[in-house]
Scaffold this motif. Sequence first.
Motif, PDB file in Angstrom:
ATOM      1  N   ALA A   9     -39.253  26.294  66.585  1.00  0.00           N
ATOM      2  CA  ALA A   9     -39.014  25.184  65.785  1.00  0.00           C
ATOM      3  C   ALA A   9     -37.443  24.713  66.362  1.00  0.00           C
ATOM      4  CB  ALA A   9     -38.850  25.271  64.382  1.00  0.00           C
ATOM      5  N   ILE A  68     -34.570  22.024  65.366  1.00  0.00           N
ATOM      6  CA  ILE A  68     -34.537  20.888  64.641  1.00  0.00           C
ATOM      7  C   ILE A  68     -32.936  20.223  64.877  1.00  0.00           C
ATOM      8  CG2 ILE A  68     -34.198  20.380  62.030  1.00  0.00           C
ATOM      9  CD1 ILE A  68     -35.526  23.499  61.886  1.00  0.00           C
ATOM     10  N   ASP A 127     -34.315  14.814  64.409  1.00  0.00           N
ATOM     11  CA  ASP A 127     -35.413  15.134  65.368  1.00  0.00           C
ATOM     12  C   ASP A 127     -36.072  16.551  65.154  1.00  0.00           C
ATOM     13  OD1 ASP A 127     -37.639  14.674  67.398  1.00  0.00           O
ATOM     14  OD2 ASP A 127     -36.241  15.313  68.898  1.00  0.00           O
ATOM     15  N   VAL A 128     -37.395  16.772  65.196  1.00  0.00           N
ATOM     16  CA  VAL A 128     -37.851  17.996  65.150  1.00  0.00           C
ATOM     17  C   VAL A 128     -39.024  18.404  66.273  1.00  0.00           C
ATOM     18  CG1 VAL A 128     -39.558  19.479  63.601  1.00  0.00           C
ATOM     19  CG2 VAL A 128     -37.957  17.957  62.558  1.00  0.00           C
ATOM     20  N   LYS A 129     -38.661  19.278  66.957  1.00  0.00           N
ATOM     21  CA  LYS A 129     -39.596  19.587  68.021  1.00  0.00           C
ATOM     22  C   LYS A 129     -40.575  21.062  67.663  1.00  0.00           C
ATOM     23  CE  LYS A 129     -37.980  17.158  71.625  1.00  0.00           C
ATOM     24  NZ  LYS A 129     -36.842  16.348  71.083  1.00  0.00           N
ATOM     25  N   LEU A 130     -41.714  21.055  67.427  1.00  0.00           N
ATOM     26  CA  LEU A 130     -42.272  22.341  67.338  1.00  0.00           C
ATOM     27  C   LEU A 130     -43.197  22.554  68.560  1.00  0.00           C
ATOM     28  CD1 LEU A 130     -43.266  21.639  63.527  1.00  0.00           C
ATOM     29  CD2 LEU A 130     -41.255  22.961  64.397  1.00  0.00           C
ATOM     30  N   VAL A 147     -49.020  22.327  62.411  1.00  0.00           N
ATOM     31  CA  VAL A 147     -47.716  21.827  63.106  1.00  0.00           C
ATOM     32  C   VAL A 147     -47.404  20.520  62.224  1.00  0.00           C
ATOM     33  CG1 VAL A 147     -46.882  20.913  65.215  1.00  0.00           C
ATOM     34  CG2 VAL A 147     -48.124  22.907  65.218  1.00  0.00           C
ATOM     35  N   ALA A 148     -48.132  19.621  61.963  1.00  0.00           N
ATOM     36  CA  ALA A 148     -47.927  18.199  61.490  1.00  0.00           C
ATOM     37  C   ALA A 148     -47.336  18.521  60.104  1.00  0.00           C
ATOM     38  CB  ALA A 148     -49.204  17.313  61.421  1.00  0.00           C
ATOM     39  N   ASP A 172     -43.999  19.968  60.537  1.00  0.00           N
ATOM     40  CA  ASP A 172     -43.062  18.824  61.109  1.00  0.00           C
ATOM     41  C   ASP A 172     -42.624  17.876  59.827  1.00  0.00           C
ATOM     42  OD1 ASP A 172     -42.568  15.835  62.158  1.00  0.00           O
ATOM     43  OD2 ASP A 172     -42.252  17.200  63.976  1.00  0.00           O
ATOM     44  N   ASP A 173     -43.532  17.432  59.124  1.00  0.00           N
ATOM     45  CA  ASP A 173     -43.143  16.509  58.007  1.00  0.00           C
ATOM     46  C   ASP A 173     -42.186  17.509  56.837  1.00  0.00           C
ATOM     47  OD1 ASP A 173     -43.932  14.280  56.251  1.00  0.00           O
ATOM     48  OD2 ASP A 173     -44.636  15.864  54.847  1.00  0.00           O
ATOM     49  N   ARG A 207     -38.600  17.458  58.422  1.00  0.00           N
ATOM     50  CA  ARG A 207     -38.050  16.301  58.303  1.00  0.00           C
ATOM     51  C   ARG A 207     -37.454  15.814  57.104  1.00  0.00           C
ATOM     52  NH1 ARG A 207     -38.744  13.537  63.238  1.00  0.00           N
ATOM     53  NH2 ARG A 207     -40.189  14.556  64.746  1.00  0.00           N
TER      54      ARG A 207
END
Length: 131
Positions: free
Chosen positions: A69, A71, A81-84, A93-94, A97-98, A101
């Motif tokens: 992750a 963040i 922003d989040v990148k996984l 992952v979704a 991510d939520d 955020r």
Amino acid sequence: GTIGHGSGIGGGGHPEPVRVGFVVTPPVVRGKIEQAIVRRFLRRYANRLRYCYERELVRKPSLRGRVRARIDLDGAGKVTDVKLSGFGNKEVVACMDDTFRRMEMPAPKDGKPVLIRTVIRLAPKPFRQQR
């Protein structure tokens, strides 16, 4: 140390705690927020992140791996922003991510953006305690 030890305590409304391997590695923080504060906030959201995995584990009992992750926070501590990466299950992952955020962190001391990196290790059974 690490956040969580795979005990599954407080698993989010299960009749009994689900015992899965769930470990959040100590975060690497670039910016003016103390690592201890970031760890506290990651711990606060750990049950939600664990739930993302447990929910999918019911359908795919052998699901395991690591989620890397990244963040990004703005100068007010808001997640921008989040990148996984590194985990092949898009539902987990979704959901994560939520969850990331929705995190609300304190504002960095200098009011400048902050970058946080961590890894979440996931397994169907608890990890052995490291001594």
